[in-house]
Design an enzyme around this catalytic site. Structure first.
Site, short mmCIF file in Angstrom:
data_model
loop_
_atom_site.label_atom_id
_atom_site.label_comp_id
_atom_site.label_asym_id
_atom_site.label_seq_id
_atom_site.Cartn_x
_atom_site.Cartn_y
_atom_site.Cartn_z
N SER A 2 0.44 -5.83 3.38
CA SER A 2 1.67 -5.54 2.64
C SER A 2 1.75 -6.45 1.41
O SER A 2 0.82 -6.47 0.62
CB SER A 2 2.87 -5.70 3.57
OG SER A 2 3.98 -5.04 3.04
N HIS A 46 3.64 0.27 9.73
CA HIS A 46 3.18 -0.56 8.63
C HIS A 46 2.59 -1.87 9.18
O HIS A 46 3.24 -2.58 9.95
CB HIS A 46 4.39 -0.84 7.71
CG HIS A 46 4.05 -1.57 6.46
ND1 HIS A 46 2.92 -1.31 5.70
CD2 HIS A 46 4.71 -2.55 5.80
CE1 HIS A 46 2.91 -2.10 4.64
NE2 HIS A 46 3.98 -2.87 4.68
#
Ligand SMILES: *[C@@H]1O[C@H](CO)[C@@H](O)[C@H](O)[C@H]1NC(C)=O
Length: 399
Positions: free
Chosen positions: A213, A346
């Site tokens: 990320s 994620h």
């Protein structure tokens, strides 16, 4: 006077022609929904318009891209003589390394932790530097080096983080580098330290870097600016990482909730303040993230991606396809992988990407003879996506 009969005869003559025109148009290429698109910058044309014709030209083009990206997006990467770095190995439940850097009359120091490899090598093991935590599976024969990027440069918010961290203690809080570039600098100093410490048992010729990320954005930049990294693994970094500003802007204008340049500068200090004048007009930048990515070539890159809207999955796909043309031109397209698995949480590394990750690690960190082609793929479907909208260059063969 034209009589009705003559008019009818004329029409009869014209109709087949008109019908044929319509038929032809249906076979022609479609225009995109929105025609306000600026294509990605040609990797193989210098800023001055000259063509890149050889590997040696690419070396110069690479240097040019590096300068442009530092000037307009990430800020300057300071160079540090190896003599300015003092390295100390110690053990405190786990092996650790203290990295101390002196510039002028200022000094900073930080520690990294080494998680030794399962099945370590005799004298040393390859290693992956994990930026801000480990989110990839444990890899046999590979050590893990835990690097706390936040202490080098903070990433909370623009007001709380600009100029905050050890990097700015050393270079001043007005230094042009944003957090991503400051972390790349920090990773460079960790490698300097490891090179000085045989007792740390790390094979510095076989180093990877990973992170997810926001940290994945930093990983792409570290790979681009630190040539001692053999394998770069930016996981689900999205905008500022493997996605291109131009394509993400297009997706956002189509109503897809995608992170863009004009949003990213309001969220954090990842980029240089020098980027701010361009975030509403990314089409005038003389580069995009495909060229930042291409700075990694001919070294290895494996991009594990997701289809989370905010990352701009179509943007990452198009951007990395564009970047891959540089590996292609250099004759090493099996050194770039892009593995986009749909529908997973994620930063939760999906099972379907383990095979690609392992292949890249085995080949580029563990020196095994395994194939790394066949890992440039996506599970997503992009019916609107067309390389031709974004790329108007021919891929040369560089010798
Ligand atoms: C590094 O570790 C040593 C030993 O635990 C500690 O004294 C020192 O404060 C640490 N340095 C930093 C910058 O955290």
């Amino acid at each position: 006077m034209i009589t009705f009969t003559r008019l009818a005869a004329l029409l009869a003559l014209l109709l087949p022609v008109l019908a044929q025109d319509q038929e032809d148009a249906s076979r022609c290429s479609k225009i995109p929904d929105e025609i306000n698109l600026t294509p990605l910058t040609d990797p193989f044309t210098f800023f001055n318009g000259q063509r890149v014709n050889s590997k040696s030209d690419w070396t110069c083009r690479r240097a040019e891209i590096s300068q442009l990206v530092q000037r307009y997006q990430l800020g300057q990467l300071p160079t540090v003589p190896s003599s300015a770095v003092k390295a100390t190995y110690f053990e405190e439940s786990r092996p650790k390394v203290n990295v101390a850097v002196t510039v002028g009359d200022k000094s900073i120091s930080f520690n990294v932790t080494i998680v030794p490899a399962t099945e370590p090598g005799k004298d040393s093991s390859p290693a992956i530097i994990s930026v801000g935590g480990t989110t990839i599976p444990t890899l046999t024969g590979v050590a893990n080096i835990l690097f706390n990027n936040d202490e080098i440069a903070a990433q909370t918010s623009p007001s709380a983080s600009r100029g905050v961290g050890l990097f700015y203690d050393l270079y001043g809080k007005d230094h042009s580098a944003g957090s991503l570039m400051a972390w790349a600098w920090g990773i460079g100093r960790v490698i300097d330290a490891l090179e000085k410490l045989p007792e740390a048992k790390i094979d510095t010729k076989h180093l990877g870097v990973t992170g997810c990320s926001r940290n994945g954005k930093g990983v792409l930049i570290a790979g681009a600016f630190e040539p001692r990294i053999a394998l770069t693994i930016p996981q689900e970094g999205g905008a500022g990482g493997p996605s291109c500003w131009r394509i993400s802007d297009y997706l956002a204008r189509k109503g897809i909730n995608t992170q863009t340049a004009h949003q990213i500068i309001t969220e954090n200090t990842w980029h240089s303040p020098a980027f701010e004048p361009y975030v509403n007009q990314v089409g005038i930048l003389p580069f995009d993230q495909h060229l930042v990515t291409a700075l990694i070539a001919p070294r290895a890159l494996y991009v594990p991606e997701n289809d989370v809207e905010w990352l701009g999955p179509e943007s990452a796909w198009g951007c990395q396809r564009a970047a891959r043309t540089v590996w292609e031109a250099l004759g090493v397209e099996d050194r770039i992988g892009f593995d986009q698995t749909a529908v997973h949480s994620h930063c939760l590394f999906p099972e379907s990407e383990v095979e690609g990750l392992t292949a890249f690690v085995d080949r580029f960190l563990r020196g095994k003879k395994v194939k790394t082609d066949g890992y440039f793929k996506t599970e997503a479907e992009y019916p609107d996506y067309s390389d031709k909208f974004w790329r108007n260059w021919r891929v040369p063969t560089l010798r």
